[in-house]
Design a protein around this motif. Structure first.
Motif, short mmCIF file in Angstrom:
data_model
loop_
_atom_site.label_atom_id
_atom_site.label_comp_id
_atom_site.label_asym_id
_atom_site.label_seq_id
_atom_site.Cartn_x
_atom_site.Cartn_y
_atom_site.Cartn_z
N GLN A 1 0.84 -1.13 0.00
CA GLN A 1 -0.06 0.00 -0.08
C GLN A 1 0.90 1.22 -0.08
OE1 GLN A 1 -3.72 -1.97 2.35
NE2 GLN A 1 -2.40 -0.48 3.51
N THR A 2 0.60 2.12 -1.03
CA THR A 2 1.40 3.36 -0.93
C THR A 2 0.44 4.59 -1.46
OG1 THR A 2 3.55 4.30 -1.94
CG2 THR A 2 2.33 2.46 -3.27
N LYS A 3 1.08 5.86 -1.19
CA LYS A 3 0.49 6.77 -1.80
C LYS A 3 1.57 7.34 -3.16
CE LYS A 3 -1.50 8.71 2.36
NZ LYS A 3 -1.12 9.47 3.45
N SER A 4 2.44 6.60 -3.33
CA SER A 4 3.30 7.00 -4.58
C SER A 4 3.39 6.04 -5.36
CB SER A 4 4.67 7.43 -4.18
OG SER A 4 4.99 7.33 -2.65
N LYS A 5 2.40 5.49 -6.12
CA LYS A 5 2.37 4.24 -6.66
C LYS A 5 3.43 4.24 -7.94
CE LYS A 5 -1.45 2.54 -9.56
NZ LYS A 5 -1.03 3.79 -10.65
N ASP A 6 3.43 5.38 -8.42
CA ASP A 6 4.34 5.65 -9.69
C ASP A 6 5.84 5.81 -9.49
OD1 ASP A 6 2.10 5.10 -11.45
OD2 ASP A 6 1.47 7.27 -10.91
N SER A 7 6.19 5.81 -8.31
CA SER A 7 7.75 6.13 -7.97
C SER A 7 8.68 4.91 -8.40
CB SER A 7 7.88 6.37 -6.50
OG SER A 7 9.06 5.57 -6.13
N PRO A 8 9.38 5.33 -9.09
CA PRO A 8 10.45 4.24 -9.63
C PRO A 8 10.97 3.45 -8.66
CG PRO A 8 11.17 6.46 -10.14
CD PRO A 8 10.16 6.83 -9.47
N LEU A 9 10.97 3.81 -7.49
CA LEU A 9 11.48 2.86 -6.32
C LEU A 9 10.47 1.78 -6.17
CD1 LEU A 9 13.43 2.34 -4.11
CD2 LEU A 9 12.17 3.41 -2.71
N ILE A 10 9.02 2.10 -6.25
CA ILE A 10 7.98 0.94 -6.18
C ILE A 10 8.16 0.17 -7.14
CG2 ILE A 10 5.63 0.59 -6.38
CD1 ILE A 10 6.54 1.89 -3.56
N GLU A 11 8.62 0.50 -8.60
CA GLU A 11 8.62 -0.39 -9.52
C GLU A 11 9.94 -1.37 -9.16
OE1 GLU A 11 9.02 1.40 -13.45
OE2 GLU A 11 9.49 -0.34 -14.37
#
Ligand code: ADP
Ligand code: ZN
Ligand code: ZN
Length: 819
Positions: free
Chosen positions: A687-697
């Motif tokens: 669960q995150t508010k920064s779905k598009d962050s490269p780190l999440i990818e």
């Protein structure tokens, strides 16, 4: 001719101190033994002899050694060199290292607190001095040695205390007291364990259907027919699952079909005392290949990084390396970042290595630690030491291999007090002093270690397959910003996470929920005026602990009662902000009332056995959902976890530190790795508010190379490790103006030498802790510059500031390679 000894005192002093040796003691003194010496007005300390010589120092009056405590050295000569290395690299005193290295029982001093042992065996003979002291202590009150000495009118108490400790008549009082009470559980087993007789038994109960049902439930719970290893069955579970009353079970016991027995839970398997190399699991093909590669690399390199995905079987490879080292007649040091991990690894190692394995960590009583220390000095030492950070200080006669598991973990770095050493790096040094090899293992290497493989300093071996070819978990990212906006979150939980949890529970699988905040709410806030309660000693907001009904400062431990009204505006709309593990637990209990839930964080694991209990319960499926802080992310191996929920990725990613992305990646990949370790693929809901962050990818794809590349580019640009070495210089004092003045002055001196490599002084994000204001100066120095020169300059400036009358009481210290 007089003889002299140079000694190290357990005080923050850099110098060796010289004492005169009385003639009657001269015979017995040698390097590495302990002596009692006076220091300062009327204080006595246990010091360690580093040299015996006849060079009379000039210019001051020498004091004399009072007593000798040992016949044989209590450290090996190599240890002293190791201490010296730590003191010089981490910019602290040799006294600091001595204090950290030895268990308290080996370094008695006037302030040491002692207590009477109520279980003391009175038949043990005592001399008159010991008798007096023991009687004085027997009223149960703890006393420090200085007070005790006065009370008993003994001239020098330390030798008596030493022998009383050896006779176990008294204890050293410590912060963490031994509080281990085993928890017992009643279990059921068949009187006749022969599986072939089961059908006959079932037959025989045809006319007692209720009893037969109990037997059937037993067969199922014990996995009697699956051909797998037998599971232990606890009485309570058997009654619950079969729906039978205890009288029905009792009838079966009377018939001689079942019997009851007591089992100590927390301890999982009977300890195997003998070493049995037969029990080592054979390696699978990938592991075999990695093992061969490591051995090949070890022929030319001393350090090797084993980069293996979670559940690839790194631990199995370590076991093979240990076996090989023992067979070559050498010792092994196996470092772990956290006590929570020792339980599981201990079981796996004990199985094979039996009583050759010794365990060393801070939740052991001081007496146990002294025992291990002394055993390591003896001829019958443990061949393998499994332990946390401080085990690098144990005596090793013949170290052949150092294993640093989860090498990326920041808990390897000691924050406070000095020595602020990094146990991974110190262990590498220790290994090199012993000409031993070091293996660093992890699924998420630290940028520094990976860099060292790229420049050829370390060897690199990769394992990209899980054992049994189980796939890495599938990570599903949930955009909670949107869900919050649409009001579709249920507390801290997205609908997808709840759905996945429900499915897992229905299939009798387990769930881990990860939230990196303990307590109930990280803060409370007045909804009317925005007031937030803060600690009076530190610049931080207080954490609300609902169970304890109090507000706690996580920096100084101070507690406050919860205000009913806002002291600023008298309003009574005080609200909890954010989610801590305690609140997650509350909400989960409401959403899944049937589930058995446990929580693992600093608050629930204060006693020695608590970790073991929580882990054992979860491992044996006595709990369904485990909620925890980063403690649950680390190297734990559970068989039945199918779902992992990461409740809030953002707080980790947005932490103001140059390592925050690296840390966030490591934490999330590690915690994800707890899912689906055996048999089938697991699911992670992130669960995150920064779905598009490269780190999440990068996390979703477990894409370490990209993370590494991005981090390296950033670190090069902003002059961070591994390109530059960092030294943080801290100044602390209870007056803000004074510490400001001192730090400005120090920065001026520093800039004269280091120029633009100096940043600050600045107030760190938490600018006051335990009533002391903190200022920080940063030195970023090229790794090519000679350290000893840099350190000389730093020490010099340190001294010149401290010699300034105004700044005498400002605390100044260095943190080298800070984390
Ligand atoms: P890692 O340390 O890489 O996370 P582990 O060593 O904990 O992996 O292995 C994961 C699981 O797979 C463990 O339960 C372990 O017992 C099992 N396993 C791994 N390799 C083998 C092997 N060669 N033989 C039997 N079991 C293995
Ligand atoms: Zn208010
Ligand atoms: Zn505080």
């Amino acid at each position: 001719m007089s003889l002299f000894v140079d000694v190290i005192l357990p005080l923050p002093l850099s110098n060796r101190y010289t004492y005169i040796l009385p003639d009657d003691l001269a015979e017995q003194v040698k390097m590495g033994i302990r002596v009692i010496v006076p220091f300062g007005p009327k204080k006595y300390y246990t010091a360690i002899v580093t040299e015996v010589h006849d060079r009379a120092p000039e210019g001051y009056k020498l004091k004399s050694v009072v007593e000798i405590l040992d016949r044989a050295p209590i450290i090996f000569p190599g240890q002293l060199r190791f201490w010296e290395w730590i003191a010089s690299y981490y910019l602290c005193t040799i006294g600091d290292v001595y204090k950290a290295a030895l268990p308290s029982g080996l370094k008695l001093e006037s302030e040491t607190l002692v207590i009477y042992n109520p279980d003391f065996d009175v038949s043990v003979s005592l001399n008159a001095g010991e008798q007096t002291i023991l009687e004085s202590l027997a009223n149960g009150k703890e006393r420090n040695l200085a007070t005790l000495q006065k009370e008993c009118h003994v001239k020098n108490i330390l030798p008596y205390i030493k022998t009383l400790l050896e006779k176990e008549a008294i204890f050293i009082k410590e912060e963490v007291r031994r509080s281990y009470k085993p928890k017992m559980e009643t279990r059921v087993r068949l009187c006749n364990p022969n599986v072939e007789c089961i059908q006959t038994l079932l037959e025989s109960l045809k006319r007692a259907p209720k009893q037969q049902a109990v037997l059937r439930t037993y067969i199922e719970l014990a996995c009697l027919e699956s051909g797998e290893e037998l599971e232990e069955v606890c009485r309570k579970d058997l009654l619950e699952k079969s729906g039978a009353s205890s009288s029905i079970l009792n009838e079966l016991i009377e018939k001689g079909i079942f019997e009851l027995y007591q089992f100590e839970i927390g301890h999982l398997k009977e300890e195997n005392q003998r070493t049995d190399f037969q029990l080592v699991h054979p390696l699978n093909d990938y592991q075999q290949k990695a093992f061969a590669e490591i051995n090949h690399l070890f022929s030319e390199k001393n350090i090797c990084l084993l980069h293996g995905v979670t559940a690839s079987g790194k631990t199995e490879i370590y076991i093979h390396l240990i076996k090989q080292t023992l067979q070559a007649g050498r010792q092994v040091l196996y470092l772990l970042p956290e006590i929570a991990l020792t339980t599981q690894i201990t079981q796996r190692l004990k199985r094979v290595f039996g009583d050759q394995l010794g365990i060393y960590h801070s939740k052991f009583s001081d007496m146990e630690r002294v025992e291990i220390w002394q055993k390591q000095l003896s001829e019958k030492e443990y061949r393998i030491i499994l332990g946390v950070r401080s085990s690098v200080f144990l005596p090793f006669r013949n170290l052949g291999l150092v294993i640093v598991d989860e090498e990326h973990e920041n808990t390897y770095k000691q924050q406070d007090p000095a020595p602020r050493y990094h146990a991974r790096n110190a262990a590498i040094m220790l290994a090199s002093m012993h000409r031993a090899k070091t293996i660093l293992g992890t699924a998420t290497p630290s940028i520094e270690s990976y860099f060292n493989t790229q420049i050829g300093k370390y060897g690199l071996v990769s394992l990209s397959q899980r054992h049994h070819a189980v796939e890495l978990p599938q990570i599903m990212v949930v955009d909670i910003a949107e869900l919050i906006h649409k009001r579709r979150m249920k507390g801290a939980f997205s609908p997808l996470l709840l759905e996945k949890m429900r499915q897992a529970l229905e299939q009798k699988e387990q769930v881990i929920l990860f939230q990196n905040r303990r307590g109930f709410a990280p803060m409370i806030e007045c909804h009317t005026c925005g007031w937030v309660p803060k600690c009076k000693n530190c610049d931080v907001s207080l954490t609300y602990h609902k169970g304890l009904k109090q507000l706690t400062c996580h920096y100084c431990g101070y507690t406050y009662s919860v205000p009913q009204v806002c002291p600023a505006c008298n309003g009574n709309d005080l609200r909890n902000r954010g989610f801590g593990t305690e609140r997650i637990e509350d909400e989960i209990r409401e959403i899944f009332p049937e589930a058995r839930i446990a929580r693992m964080d600093l608050d629930t694991t204060r006693t020695r056995s608590a970790h073991e209990q929580i882990i054992a319960d979860f491992q044996q499926k006595r709990t369904d959902i485990l909620i925890g802080t980063q403690m649950v992310s680390k190297g734990l191996d559970f068989e039945h976890v199918s779902v992992v929920g990461i409740l809030n990725a953002d707080s980790m990613m947005n932490f103001p530190d140059f390592r925050s992305h690296e840390r966030a990646f490591q934490l999330m990949v590690q915690v994800s790795g707890r899912a689906g370790r055996k048999k089938k693929q697991g699911t992670v809901v992130l669960q995150t508010k920064s779905k598009d962050s490269p780190l999440i990818e990068q996390i979703v794809k477990a894409d370490y190379p990209t993370l590494y590349e991005n981090q390296m580019a950033e670190r090069l640009l902003f002059k961070y490790p591994p390109f530059h070495r960092l030294v943080y210089i801290y100044l602390k004092h209870k007056h803000a103006e004074l510490v400001d003045a001192a730090s400005r002055e120090m920065a001026i001196h520093l800039r004269r030498i280091f120029g633009s490599r100096i940043l600050g002084p600045d107030a760190p994000p938490i600018a006051r802790i335990q009533t002391l204001y903190i200022r920080k100066i940063i030195l970023k120095i090229e790794t090519s510059v000679s350290l000893s020169k840099v350190y000389e300059q730093l020490q010099y400036i340190h001294r010149s500031i401290q010699e300034d009358e105004r700044f005498r009481y400002v605390t100044i210290y260095f943190d080298v390679d800070p984390y």
